[in-house]
Design an enzyme around this catalytic site. Structure first.
Site, PDB file in Angstrom:
ATOM      1  N   SER A 121       0.888  -1.224  -0.143  1.00  0.00           N
ATOM      2  CA  SER A 121      -0.046  -0.136  -0.020  1.00  0.00           C
ATOM      3  C   SER A 121       0.869   1.308  -0.059  1.00  0.00           C
ATOM      4  CB  SER A 121      -0.870   0.015   1.309  1.00  0.00           C
ATOM      5  OG  SER A 121      -1.518  -1.077   1.283  1.00  0.00           O
ATOM      6  N   HIS A 142      -0.982  -2.574  -7.322  1.00  0.00           N
ATOM      7  CA  HIS A 142      -1.566  -1.939  -6.206  1.00  0.00           C
ATOM      8  C   HIS A 142      -3.079  -2.361  -6.564  1.00  0.00           C
ATOM      9  CE1 HIS A 142      -2.658   0.947  -2.842  1.00  0.00           C
ATOM     10  NE2 HIS A 142      -2.692  -0.211  -2.415  1.00  0.00           N
ATOM     11  N   GLU A 154      -2.796   0.486  -9.521  1.00  0.00           N
ATOM     12  CA  GLU A 154      -1.900   1.308  -9.565  1.00  0.00           C
ATOM     13  C   GLU A 154      -0.726   0.458 -10.009  1.00  0.00           C
ATOM     14  OE1 GLU A 154      -2.676   4.781  -6.719  1.00  0.00           O
ATOM     15  OE2 GLU A 154      -1.876   3.131  -5.705  1.00  0.00           O
ATOM     16  N   ASN A 192      -3.387   6.085  -2.030  1.00  0.00           N
ATOM     17  CA  ASN A 192      -3.495   6.244  -0.597  1.00  0.00           C
ATOM     18  C   ASN A 192      -2.659   7.555  -0.072  1.00  0.00           C
ATOM     19  OD1 ASN A 192      -4.427   3.822  -0.083  1.00  0.00           O
ATOM     20  ND2 ASN A 192      -2.601   2.694  -0.076  1.00  0.00           N
TER      21      ASN A 192
END
Ligand code: 3HC
Length: 489
Positions: A121, A142, A154, A192
């Protein structure tokens, strides 16, 4: 060389890993799921079986399709079974030592041409890649929770990733029905970095008692149209994961807004990790709305501020008398700014309540230090009569929704200005990764750059939080009279 990804391994079959295995199997790949011990392996198998069973029950899959998907997945506790995989995706806990040890093993076991991917993450993909003898073949992939649903992947390339590999991995993501956004290796990547700062900010506001958990969640869901409020989403992501991601972000940015809110540490220490542990911010009761209040026990109301006539007409139609502020039982001051200055000018400041209408579903109900609880209760009822959900809050700059939204938009402008990702990619990432109805730049266009810039100035003046100060790019665009960031040359 163009690789063909036909056989993939997934290491770690927790919520994310099992979801990724399902996505790969649905995409037609043969999948080897690996877990550390038989019990964890069975839990992983259980995730896959129940997720595909739900799809079957909803008529999204036929029994034959379900069996075909499950038939593509084999389960093992031995990493050695990954020897002939074309791609291995790691989805184990966010601890760098664990990841480094795993990638050292995968590097030894997997065939030389295999690509190794991490679903981290926020940890450094470069650092993970550097533990292997094939750093050029290591990327980030991701996924977003729930992986079978969220459309974004991602793809993270590092400075040592082989030329063309990120494009091949992005092509695989497309083949799996996902939309890839390819970016470099920075803590938190796109989503994130933007999302966790906002979620953490919500936790900080909760701790400062600006509003309640349910109030903040309702405000963001109904007021902004997000699929989940911040606390329901923190519970979905996992509070331990959120804490880890924030810690890594803070380490890199030293931005106080990335310092995990103490309430996250407390909940994690108490074992309340969110949905996966059966409780977090919500403990069994689920995110819900508060019950409707009865008819407010007031006869006369005064409505002040922009839009007052319309609201006063609505309340008159519902049977309430309108009166001057000096005589009214309650005074509703429509405002996007704190109202205490207005309250102290009235003979009965305890009757004044700030009201900020957000979209057409929410009204923030702000009480000053002088407002009486009777006035708040009455206004709560009046707001419900107008068909809106009241969100009770303190009389602070930008109240709840804008206080949470504007810093997030500011962060997106800063990210753009840093050259890390472009307008289209950032917008797509937030829409497809988090189900937002609009990307941050679409929201900026809709709200108006000046409104957001001025709101950020007010937030900065109130909280003196350095990162609430408008991003220089935003400030300059407003000064230059540019209406949309898309109009930048
Ligand atoms: N697995 C598989 N499918 C699932 C699922 C799961 N765990 N949860 C929901 N679904 C499916 C449902 O079956 C349903 O499918 P259908 O439309 O084909 O019938 C669809 O998703 C919608 O589900 P529901 O109707 O039950 O519920 P909602 O409409 O409320 O949607 C949600 C649920 C998709 C989770 C939605 O609330 C949402 O988009 N929330 C935001 C989630 C988000 O932001 N995720 C990203 C978090 S950040 C992250 O993961 C990165 C990490 O590094 C921290």
């Amino acid at each position: 060389m163009t690789r063909s990804f036909e056989k993939a391994g997934v290491v770690g079959l927790g919520t994310m890993g099992a979801g990724i295995a399902e996505v790969l199997a649905r995409g037609g790949l043969a999948v080897i799921g690996v877990e550390a011990d038989p019990a964890a392996l069975e839990r992983g198998r259980g995730h896959l079986e129940s997720s595909t069973a739900k799809a079957l029950a909803k008529g999204k899959l036929s029994e034959a399709e379900r069996m075909e998907i499950l038939g593509r997945v084999s389960f093992t506790t031995s990493l050695e079974d990954l020897a002939d995989a074309d791609l291995v995706i790691e989805a184990i806990p966010e601890v760098m030592e664990f990841k480094r040890a795993l990638f050292t093993d995968l590097d030894r076991i997997c065939k030389p041409s295999a690509v190794l991917a991490t679903n981290t993450s926020s940890l450094s993909v470069t650092e993970i890649a550097a533990t292997t003898t094939r750093p050029g073949q290591v990327v980030g992939m991701h996924f977003f929770n729930p992986a079978p649903v969220m459309k974004l992947v991602e793809v993270i390339h590092t400075v040592i990733t082989e030329d063309g590999l990120a494009e091949e991995v992005a092509a695989l993501a497309r083949r799996l029905g996902k939309t890839p956004v390819t970016v470099g290796d920075r803590a938190g990547f796109v989503v994130n970095r933007l999302l966790l700062a906002y979620l953490n900010h919500a936790a900080v506001l909760l701790e400062s008692c600006l509003a309640t958990r349910d109030g903040i969640d309702a405000a963001m869901r109904l007021g902004v149209g997000l699929p989940m409020g911040p606390f329901a989403l923190l519970d979905l992501i996992g509070l331990d994961t959120s804490y880890e991601v924030l810690s890594v972000l803070f380490q890199e940015s030293r931005d106080r807004r990335h310092a995990p809110a103490p309430i996250l540490r407390e909940l994690v220490t108490a074992g309340l990790l969110g949905r996966k542990s059966g409780g977090g911010f919500y403990r069994g009761e689920g995110a819900g709305s508060s019950p409707p209040a009865g008819k407010p026990s007031v006869n006369s109301v005064a409505v002040l501020g922009e839009g007052a006539e319309e609201l006063a007409a609505q309340l008159s139609a519902a049977g309430f008398k309108t009166a001057p502020p000096e005589d009214a039982d309650v005074v509703l001051a429509l405002s996007r700014n704190p109202v205490v200055e207005l309250a102290v000018k009235l003979p009965s400041p305890e009757r004044l309540v700030g009201l900020h209408l957000v979209g057409d579903k929410v009204a923030e109900v702000a009480s000053t230090v002088l407002t009486s609880s009777e006035a708040v209760r009455a206004v709560e009822g009046l707001v419900r009569i107008t068909g809106r959900t009241p969100v009770l809050c303190k009389d602070r700059a930008e109240f709840v929704v804008d206080a949470l939204l504007y810093p997030y938009l500011n962060d997106a402008v800063r990210m753009l200005d840093s050259g890390y990702a472009g307008v289209e990619d950032i917008d797509a990432a937030m829409k497809l990764g988090c189900g937002y109805p609009a990307g941050p730049f679409e929201m900026l266009d809709e709200l108006g750059l000046k409104t957001v810039r001025d709101g950020l100035r007010a937030l900065y003046a109130e909280y003196r939080e350095p990162s609430f100060a408008p991003a220089p790019l935003l400030d300059q665009l407003v000064t230059a009279g540019v209406r949309s960031i898309r109009d930048l040359p």
